[in-house]
Enzyme design. Structure first.
Site, short mmCIF file in Angstrom:
data_model
loop_
_atom_site.label_atom_id
_atom_site.label_comp_id
_atom_site.label_asym_id
_atom_site.label_seq_id
_atom_site.Cartn_x
_atom_site.Cartn_y
_atom_site.Cartn_z
CB SER A 232 -0.95 -0.09 1.20
OG SER A 232 -1.93 0.87 1.14
CG ASP A 326 -6.34 -2.52 -4.02
OD1 ASP A 326 -7.13 -2.05 -3.20
OD2 ASP A 326 -5.12 -2.23 -4.05
CG HIS A 360 -5.40 -2.23 -0.33
ND1 HIS A 360 -4.72 -1.71 -1.40
CD2 HIS A 360 -4.89 -1.62 0.77
CE1 HIS A 360 -3.85 -0.81 -0.97
NE2 HIS A 360 -3.93 -0.75 0.34
C1 LIG Z 1 -13.36 11.98 4.19
C2 LIG Z 1 -12.24 12.04 3.21
C3 LIG Z 1 -11.93 10.71 2.58
C4 LIG Z 1 -10.91 10.85 1.45
C5 LIG Z 1 -10.50 9.52 0.99
C6 LIG Z 1 -9.37 9.77 0.05
C7 LIG Z 1 -8.61 8.54 -0.20
C8 LIG Z 1 -7.42 8.88 -1.00
C9 LIG Z 1 -6.79 7.70 -1.42
C10 LIG Z 1 -5.91 7.22 -0.38
C11 LIG Z 1 -5.55 5.91 -0.74
C12 LIG Z 1 -4.79 5.39 0.40
C13 LIG Z 1 -4.01 4.27 -0.05
C14 LIG Z 1 -3.09 3.81 0.97
C15 LIG Z 1 -3.83 2.90 1.87
C16 LIG Z 1 -3.02 2.20 2.85
O1 LIG Z 1 -1.91 2.46 3.19
S1 LIG Z 1 -3.98 0.98 3.50
C17 LIG Z 1 -3.37 0.74 5.07
C18 LIG Z 1 -2.29 -0.18 5.15
N1 LIG Z 1 -2.09 -0.28 6.57
C19 LIG Z 1 -1.08 -0.86 7.06
O2 LIG Z 1 -0.25 -1.31 6.30
C20 LIG Z 1 -0.99 -0.96 8.55
C21 LIG Z 1 -0.33 0.20 9.08
N2 LIG Z 1 -0.27 0.21 10.53
C22 LIG Z 1 -1.31 0.29 11.33
O3 LIG Z 1 -2.46 0.29 10.93
C23 LIG Z 1 -0.95 0.51 12.78
O4 LIG Z 1 0.42 0.36 12.93
C24 LIG Z 1 -1.59 -0.49 13.75
C25 LIG Z 1 -1.14 -1.89 13.36
C26 LIG Z 1 -3.11 -0.35 13.77
C27 LIG Z 1 -1.06 -0.20 15.16
O5 LIG Z 1 -0.99 1.16 15.34
P1 LIG Z 1 -1.12 1.81 16.81
O6 LIG Z 1 -1.01 3.28 16.63
O7 LIG Z 1 -0.18 1.11 17.73
O8 LIG Z 1 -2.56 1.31 17.13
P2 LIG Z 1 -3.62 1.77 18.19
O9 LIG Z 1 -3.20 3.01 18.92
O10 LIG Z 1 -3.95 0.60 19.01
O11 LIG Z 1 -4.83 2.10 17.22
C28 LIG Z 1 -4.79 3.12 16.28
C29 LIG Z 1 -6.11 3.12 15.55
O12 LIG Z 1 -6.17 1.96 14.73
C30 LIG Z 1 -7.37 1.21 15.01
N3 LIG Z 1 -7.02 -0.18 15.12
C31 LIG Z 1 -6.14 -0.71 15.98
N4 LIG Z 1 -6.11 -2.03 15.83
C32 LIG Z 1 -6.99 -2.33 14.87
C33 LIG Z 1 -7.43 -3.56 14.29
N5 LIG Z 1 -6.94 -4.72 14.70
N6 LIG Z 1 -8.37 -3.51 13.35
C34 LIG Z 1 -8.88 -2.34 12.93
N7 LIG Z 1 -8.52 -1.14 13.45
C35 LIG Z 1 -7.58 -1.15 14.41
C36 LIG Z 1 -7.81 1.64 16.39
O13 LIG Z 1 -9.20 1.55 16.49
C37 LIG Z 1 -7.29 3.01 16.51
O14 LIG Z 1 -8.27 3.93 16.11
P3 LIG Z 1 -8.81 4.95 17.24
O15 LIG Z 1 -9.09 4.09 18.42
O16 LIG Z 1 -7.67 5.89 17.42
O17 LIG Z 1 -10.02 5.53 16.61
#
Ligand SMILES: CCCCCCCCCCCCCCCC(=O)SCCNC(=O)CCNC(=O)[C@H](O)C(C)(C)COP(=O)(O)OP(=O)(O)OC[C@H]1O[C@@H](n2cnc3c(N)ncnc32)[C@H](O)[C@@H]1OP(=O)(O)O
Length: 421
Positions: A232, A326, A360
């Site tokens: 990603s 994706d 994705h």
């Molecule tokens: C309105 C406008 C729209 C516009 C729209 C435009 C779009 C414009 C296109 C962009 C397109 C992007 C394209 C790239 C999209 C990628 O990059 S997709 C994402 C890929 N993600 C990854 O590879 C993972 C990256 N890392 C992570 O997500 C974090 O390291 C981890 C693993 C959640 C841990 O982070 P952390 O800060 O230690 O976690 P933590 O404090 O426990 O939780 C942080 C947040 O994550 C959530 N979370 C934690 N664990 C989980 C879990 N197991 N499951 C789900 N959620 C979780 C929590 O709920 C928390 O949220 P809040 O409670 O703050 O609300």
């Protein structure tokens, strides 16, 4: 005879290893339901179940017996793992502490009732993220915040930097698993971790350059170049690193983008602005989730062309892994565009592997498919695309392919291991 659930390997295994699951001591043709469950470190429960019928001798081997329904159907030896679903909506299975295993509980219940009949047998199995002998070394060197995983032994190993996407932090589970395959893998944080920036408005490639140099100068890392692995936004950053920085021999990009998104990307006196977004193009699915597929335009035209990563400068060998369903962004178009641009400049054509009905989040094997979760940057629930079984198959295949690719290009070895779902 008392029924028993057996797993092979017994007791413990690595998360990415296939398991042989069987039940013995049932009555001939006995209908049974198998259930699997695990809890993540936040206490969220993930579960799967499937209905089976024992054979004429009262045995049940998941490698040969078809599931008759439940979380999946047909012969799916690992279905009880990859088909797990979270109890909590929009929750993904994430391993935070790679030094502890996920504990999977397996139960065999009598009959095919939806809520389960009498418990016949139970087994507990640990799924580990560090193979025996793998070492975990926290890195806090200059600005670099990372964790290095080293395979057992005193030798030198091909080095890989591993990057995740939006959400930041320091996910280690892919790096720790990959170190078990003979690579020195450094999971690299780049925002929202420790004293790194909280947001991603500006990314400085000098930070990533420091990480490349750190890994290259490590006494247990084999040169002359290293590998990159990213998913990603992390895949997109790998593409930028391979385009601007030296010392990168091979890169595997999982559903990355050809252009810079969300924040500015700076290196020395050059800046790539982020692609423009059009939030009016967000669609709402029939489940009320958001589909952001069209938010970024493709083809990339007009002023947006300034965001395109100059891949033509790169001498890296690429493997581009693409989930054809994706919904996060247009990974297949981006991969083809990367290929087109490299070839137009006489560079090596990248290998592209497209996985039909994969979404994705192509993770290591057996991580359950995640339909949707809260977008860590935009704070809206977005769909990731894919279909559970095809996505699970893609994860198994992608894991084998990326290891073979890195062995070939970083180690000069050709290894083929048959993929198993
Ligand atoms: C309105 C406008 C729209 C516009 C729209 C435009 C779009 C414009 C296109 C962009 C397109 C992007 C394209 C790239 C999209 C990628 O990059 S997709 C994402 C890929 N993600 C990854 O590879 C993972 C990256 N890392 C992570 O997500 C974090 O390291 C981890 C693993 C959640 C841990 O982070 P952390 O800060 O230690 O976690 P933590 O404090 O426990 O939780 C942080 C947040 O994550 C959530 N979370 C934690 N664990 C989980 C879990 N197991 N499951 C789900 N959620 C979780 C929590 O709920 C928390 O949220 P809040 O409670 O703050 O609300």
């Amino acid at each position: 005879m008392v029924p028993t659930v057996s797993l092979e390997p017994a007791g413990r295994s690595c998360w990415d290893e296939p398991l042989s699951i069987s039940v013995h001591g049932l009555a001939p043709e006995q209908p049974v339901t198998l259930r699997a469950a695990l809890r993540d470190e936040k206490g969220a429960l993930f579960r799967a179940h499937a209905r089976y019928r024992a054979d004429a001798h009262g045995g049940l081997d998941l490698a040969r017996a078809p599931a008759l329904g439940g979380s999946f159907a047909g012969i799916e030896p690992m279905g009880l793992l990859w088909a797990m679903e979270p109890e909590r909506p929009l929750w993904r299975l994430i391993k935070r502490d790679v030094q502890t295993p996920f504990v999977v509980e397996l139960e065999a219940l009598d009959g095919h009732e939806p809520d389960g009949g009498r418990l016949l047998a139970r087994a507990v199995h640990e799924r580990h993220f560090m193979a025996p002998g793998v070492r975990r070394v926290p890195v806090r060197e200059g600005r670099v915040r990372a964790t290095l995983f080293l395979p057992p032994g005193n030798g030198t190993f091909p080095g890989i930097i591993d990057l995740f996407g939006i959400g930041g932090g320091l996910p280690e589970y892919r790096a720790s698993l990959l170190a078990g395959k003979g690579f020195a893998v450094m999971a690299l944080a780049y925002y929202n971790y420790d004293d790194l920036p909280k947001g991603m408005d500006v990314m400085h490639l000098e930070y990533f350059e420091e990480a490349v140099n750190y890994l290259l100068s490590h006494p247990q890392v084999k040169g002359p170049g290293i590998g990159l692995l990213g998913i990603s936004k992390g895949g997109e950053l790998c593409l930028s690193m391979a385009s601007f920085l030296k010392g990168i021999t091979a890169a595997v990009i999982i559903n990355g983008s050809v252009a810079n998104v969300i924040g500015k990307l700076c290196y020395k006196d050059e800046t790539l602005p982020p692609l423009s977004t059009n939030v009016d193009r967000i669609r709402v699915t029939k489940d009320g989730l958001k589909d952001i597929f069209d938010v970024l335009s493709f083809p990339i035209e007009g002023p947006d062309q300034k965001s395109i990563i100059p891949v033509e400068r790169s001498d890296t060998t690429f493997l581009l892994l693409v989930g054809q369903d994706d919904r996060n962004w247009k990974s297949e178009c981006y991969a083809n565009e990367i290929s087109k641009r490299l070839q137009a400049h006489g560079k090596e054509k990248p290998q592209i592997i497209c996985y039909p009905e994969a979404g994705h989040y192509i993770e290591p094997p057996y991580f359950p498919w995640c339909k949707a979760s809260l977008h860590a940057y935009f704070r809206i629930p977005v769909v990731f695309g894919g279909e559970p079984r095809a996505h699970a198959m893609a994860q198994v295949d992608a894991w084998q392919k990326l290891q073979a690719f890195f062995h070939k290009h970083l180690d000069g070895e050709v290894r083929t291991t048959p993929a198993k779902l």
